[in-house]
Motif scaffolding. Structure first.
Motif, PDB file in Angstrom:
ATOM      1  N   ASP A   1      37.304  31.306  44.863  1.00 44.87           N
ATOM      2  CA  ASP A   1      38.064  31.033  46.092  1.00 44.87           C
ATOM      3  C   ASP A   1      37.135  30.900  47.301  1.00 44.87           C
ATOM      4  O   ASP A   1      37.585  30.764  48.420  1.00 44.87           O
ATOM      5  CB  ASP A   1      39.113  32.116  46.332  1.00 44.87           C
ATOM      6  N   ALA A   2      35.826  30.982  47.081  1.00 40.67           N
ATOM      7  CA  ALA A   2      34.788  30.807  48.102  1.00 40.67           C
ATOM      8  C   ALA A   2      34.820  31.890  49.173  1.00 40.67           C
ATOM      9  O   ALA A   2      34.257  31.718  50.245  1.00 40.67           O
ATOM     10  CB  ALA A   2      34.869  29.419  48.733  1.00 40.67           C
ATOM     11  N   GLN A   3      35.466  33.023  48.901  1.00 43.77           N
ATOM     12  CA  GLN A   3      35.486  34.136  49.847  1.00 43.77           C
ATOM     13  C   GLN A   3      34.505  35.202  49.360  1.00 43.77           C
ATOM     14  O   GLN A   3      34.681  35.767  48.289  1.00 43.77           O
ATOM     15  CB  GLN A   3      36.897  34.731  49.946  1.00 43.77           C
ATOM     16  N   PRO A   4      33.477  35.510  50.161  1.00 47.71           N
ATOM     17  CA  PRO A   4      32.513  36.534  49.721  1.00 47.71           C
ATOM     18  C   PRO A   4      33.122  37.932  49.781  1.00 47.71           C
ATOM     19  O   PRO A   4      34.038  38.199  50.551  1.00 47.71           O
ATOM     20  CB  PRO A   4      31.376  36.391  50.733  1.00 47.71           C
ATOM     21  N   VAL A   5      32.616  38.791  48.944  1.00 43.77           N
ATOM     22  CA  VAL A   5      33.026  40.189  48.906  1.00 43.77           C
ATOM     23  C   VAL A   5      31.788  41.021  49.218  1.00 43.77           C
ATOM     24  O   VAL A   5      30.736  40.822  48.621  1.00 43.77           O
ATOM     25  CB  VAL A   5      33.580  40.569  47.518  1.00 43.77           C
ATOM     26  N   TYR A   6      31.894  41.960  50.176  1.00 39.22           N
ATOM     27  CA  TYR A   6      30.765  42.778  50.587  1.00 39.22           C
ATOM     28  C   TYR A   6      31.043  44.250  50.307  1.00 39.22           C
ATOM     29  O   TYR A   6      32.169  44.708  50.414  1.00 39.22           O
ATOM     30  CB  TYR A   6      30.496  42.635  52.092  1.00 39.22           C
ATOM     31  N   PHE A   7      30.008  44.975  49.964  1.00 35.90           N
ATOM     32  CA  PHE A   7      30.084  46.430  49.833  1.00 35.90           C
ATOM     33  C   PHE A   7      28.847  46.998  50.497  1.00 35.90           C
ATOM     34  O   PHE A   7      27.721  46.722  50.091  1.00 35.90           O
ATOM     35  CB  PHE A   7      30.124  46.857  48.362  1.00 35.90           C
ATOM     36  N   ARG A   8      29.065  47.764  51.540  1.00 37.09           N
ATOM     37  CA  ARG A   8      27.959  48.420  52.232  1.00 37.09           C
ATOM     38  C   ARG A   8      27.972  49.894  51.854  1.00 37.09           C
ATOM     39  O   ARG A   8      28.924  50.614  52.142  1.00 37.09           O
ATOM     40  CB  ARG A   8      28.105  48.249  53.743  1.00 37.09           C
ATOM     41  N   ALA A   9      26.912  50.334  51.215  1.00 36.02           N
ATOM     42  CA  ALA A   9      26.842  51.703  50.731  1.00 36.02           C
ATOM     43  C   ALA A   9      26.595  52.709  51.848  1.00 36.02           C
ATOM     44  O   ALA A   9      26.811  53.895  51.665  1.00 36.02           O
ATOM     45  CB  ALA A   9      25.744  51.818  49.679  1.00 36.02           C
ATOM     46  N   GLY A  10      26.173  52.254  53.016  1.00 40.17           N
ATOM     47  CA  GLY A  10      25.855  53.164  54.113  1.00 40.17           C
ATOM     48  C   GLY A  10      27.009  54.067  54.497  1.00 40.17           C
ATOM     49  O   GLY A  10      26.826  55.271  54.695  1.00 40.17           O
ATOM     50  N   GLY A  11      28.210  53.532  54.598  1.00 38.85           N
ATOM     51  CA  GLY A  11      29.371  54.333  54.966  1.00 38.85           C
ATOM     52  C   GLY A  11      29.713  55.357  53.902  1.00 38.85           C
ATOM     53  O   GLY A  11      30.052  56.504  54.204  1.00 38.85           O
TER      54      GLY A  11
END
Length: 57
Positions: free
Chosen positions: A23-33
């Protein structure tokens, strides 16, 4: 540790010759939080443990 994972959602078609679609939508996961929350919980647990030790006869 500052880690950023990126990815996307994929879908495999059920055609004679399958294709992978997105669907061309990136998924992000930031481990900092998550790491900051884990650190706060660890500190809180240490304080509670110290308080329990103080209250034991």
């Amino acid at each position: 540790m500052n880690t950023l994972f990126t990815g996307g959602t994929l879908h495999l078609t059920h055609e004679a010759q399958p294709r992978v679609l997105t669907d061309a939508q990136p998924v992000y996961f930031r481990a900092g939080g998550v790491l900051a929350k884990a650190d706060r919980l660890r500190i809180h647990a240490e304080r509670i443990s110290a308080r329990i030790d103080q209250l034991r006869p």
